[in-house]
Motif scaffolding. Structure first.
Motif, mmCIF file in Angstrom:
data_model
loop_
_atom_site.group_PDB
_atom_site.id
_atom_site.type_symbol
_atom_site.label_atom_id
_atom_site.label_comp_id
_atom_site.label_asym_id
_atom_site.label_seq_id
_atom_site.Cartn_x
_atom_site.Cartn_y
_atom_site.Cartn_z
ATOM 1 N N PRO A 104 0.803 -1.217 0.000
ATOM 2 C CA PRO A 104 0.000 0.000 0.000
ATOM 3 C C PRO A 104 0.838 1.270 0.000
ATOM 4 O O PRO A 104 0.355 2.335 -0.338
ATOM 5 C CB PRO A 104 -0.830 -0.108 1.274
ATOM 6 C CG PRO A 104 -0.093 -1.041 2.142
ATOM 7 C CD PRO A 104 0.648 -1.972 1.234
ATOM 8 N N GLY A 105 2.075 1.167 0.393
ATOM 9 C CA GLY A 105 2.950 2.327 0.392
ATOM 10 C C GLY A 105 2.707 3.243 1.575
ATOM 11 O O GLY A 105 1.947 2.930 2.483
ATOM 12 N N PRO A 106 3.348 4.401 1.557
ATOM 13 C CA PRO A 106 3.204 5.342 2.675
ATOM 14 C C PRO A 106 1.772 5.865 2.824
ATOM 15 O O PRO A 106 1.314 6.109 3.939
ATOM 16 C CB PRO A 106 4.143 6.497 2.319
ATOM 17 C CG PRO A 106 5.027 5.996 1.247
ATOM 18 C CD PRO A 106 4.336 4.852 0.595
ATOM 19 N N GLU A 107 1.069 6.014 1.692
ATOM 20 C CA GLU A 107 -0.307 6.511 1.770
ATOM 21 C C GLU A 107 -1.194 5.529 2.531
ATOM 22 O O GLU A 107 -2.030 5.926 3.342
ATOM 23 C CB GLU A 107 -0.884 6.757 0.373
ATOM 24 C CG GLU A 107 -0.143 7.799 -0.434
ATOM 25 C CD GLU A 107 1.040 7.216 -1.199
ATOM 26 O OE1 GLU A 107 1.204 5.979 -1.218
ATOM 27 O OE2 GLU A 107 1.804 8.009 -1.767
ATOM 28 N N GLY A 108 -1.029 4.258 2.267
ATOM 29 C CA GLY A 108 -1.798 3.240 2.965
ATOM 30 C C GLY A 108 -1.481 3.200 4.444
ATOM 31 O O GLY A 108 -2.370 3.045 5.283
ATOM 32 N N ALA A 155 -3.078 4.364 9.922
ATOM 33 C CA ALA A 155 -2.696 5.010 11.178
ATOM 34 C C ALA A 155 -3.769 5.994 11.617
ATOM 35 O O ALA A 155 -4.107 6.071 12.811
ATOM 36 C CB ALA A 155 -1.353 5.713 11.027
ATOM 37 N N LEU A 156 -4.334 6.757 10.688
ATOM 38 C CA LEU A 156 -5.399 7.703 11.023
ATOM 39 C C LEU A 156 -6.643 6.972 11.525
ATOM 40 O O LEU A 156 -7.298 7.413 12.477
ATOM 41 C CB LEU A 156 -5.738 8.583 9.829
ATOM 42 C CG LEU A 156 -4.682 9.621 9.455
ATOM 43 C CD1 LEU A 156 -5.081 10.343 8.172
ATOM 44 C CD2 LEU A 156 -4.477 10.612 10.584
ATOM 45 N N VAL A 157 -6.977 5.863 10.890
ATOM 46 C CA VAL A 157 -8.130 5.072 11.339
ATOM 47 C C VAL A 157 -7.876 4.541 12.749
ATOM 48 O O VAL A 157 -8.769 4.568 13.608
ATOM 49 C CB VAL A 157 -8.427 3.922 10.357
ATOM 50 C CG1 VAL A 157 -9.421 2.940 10.938
ATOM 51 C CG2 VAL A 157 -8.929 4.480 9.042
ATOM 52 N N ALA A 158 -6.667 4.070 13.023
ATOM 53 C CA ALA A 158 -6.340 3.540 14.347
ATOM 54 C C ALA A 158 -6.403 4.640 15.401
ATOM 55 O O ALA A 158 -6.960 4.430 16.491
ATOM 56 C CB ALA A 158 -4.955 2.902 14.332
ATOM 57 N N VAL A 159 -5.856 5.804 15.098
ATOM 58 C CA VAL A 159 -5.897 6.920 16.049
ATOM 59 C C VAL A 159 -7.349 7.329 16.308
ATOM 60 O O VAL A 159 -7.745 7.575 17.450
ATOM 61 C CB VAL A 159 -5.061 8.114 15.537
ATOM 62 C CG1 VAL A 159 -5.331 9.367 16.336
ATOM 63 C CG2 VAL A 159 -3.587 7.767 15.572
ATOM 64 N N GLY A 160 -8.145 7.392 15.261
ATOM 65 C CA GLY A 160 -9.552 7.737 15.430
ATOM 66 C C GLY A 160 -10.283 6.723 16.291
ATOM 67 O O GLY A 160 -11.104 7.092 17.140
#
Length: 86
Positions: free
Chosen positions: A29-33, A38-43
């Motif tokens: 997925p690369g850095p974007e994935g 990471a954003l989903v996990a933080v949320g």
């Protein structure tokens, strides 16, 4: 009966599927994935913390309401007992 109909359809779909032009083992997925996950996990962590805080607050409110109701009941019982003695 349905097996006779599905067999030609499956073979047509498999024959029409092109072979991949890339190695499926090296696709990432690369850095974007990584950032998206990471954003989903933080949320999810922030939502869980907020939910725990709200549940704790409601529990404390219920306990305080029970204590107040018990105090009012005890006060009314004491007043009724005092009125009976007079």
């Amino acid at each position: 009966m349905s097996g006779l109909i599905l067999a030609p359809l499956v073979s047509i779909v498999l024959a029409a599927t092109p072979s991949p032009e890339f190695d499926p083992n090296t696709v990432t997925p690369g850095p974007e994935g990584f950032v998206a996950i990471a954003l989903v996990a933080v949320g999810a962590v922030l939502l869980a913390m907020d939910m725990a805080r709200r549940v704790r607050r409601n529990t404390y409110r219920a306990e305080i309401q029970e204590r107040l109701a018990a105090e009012v009941a005890a006060q009314k019982a004491a007043e009724a007992d005092g009125a009976d003695r007079d």
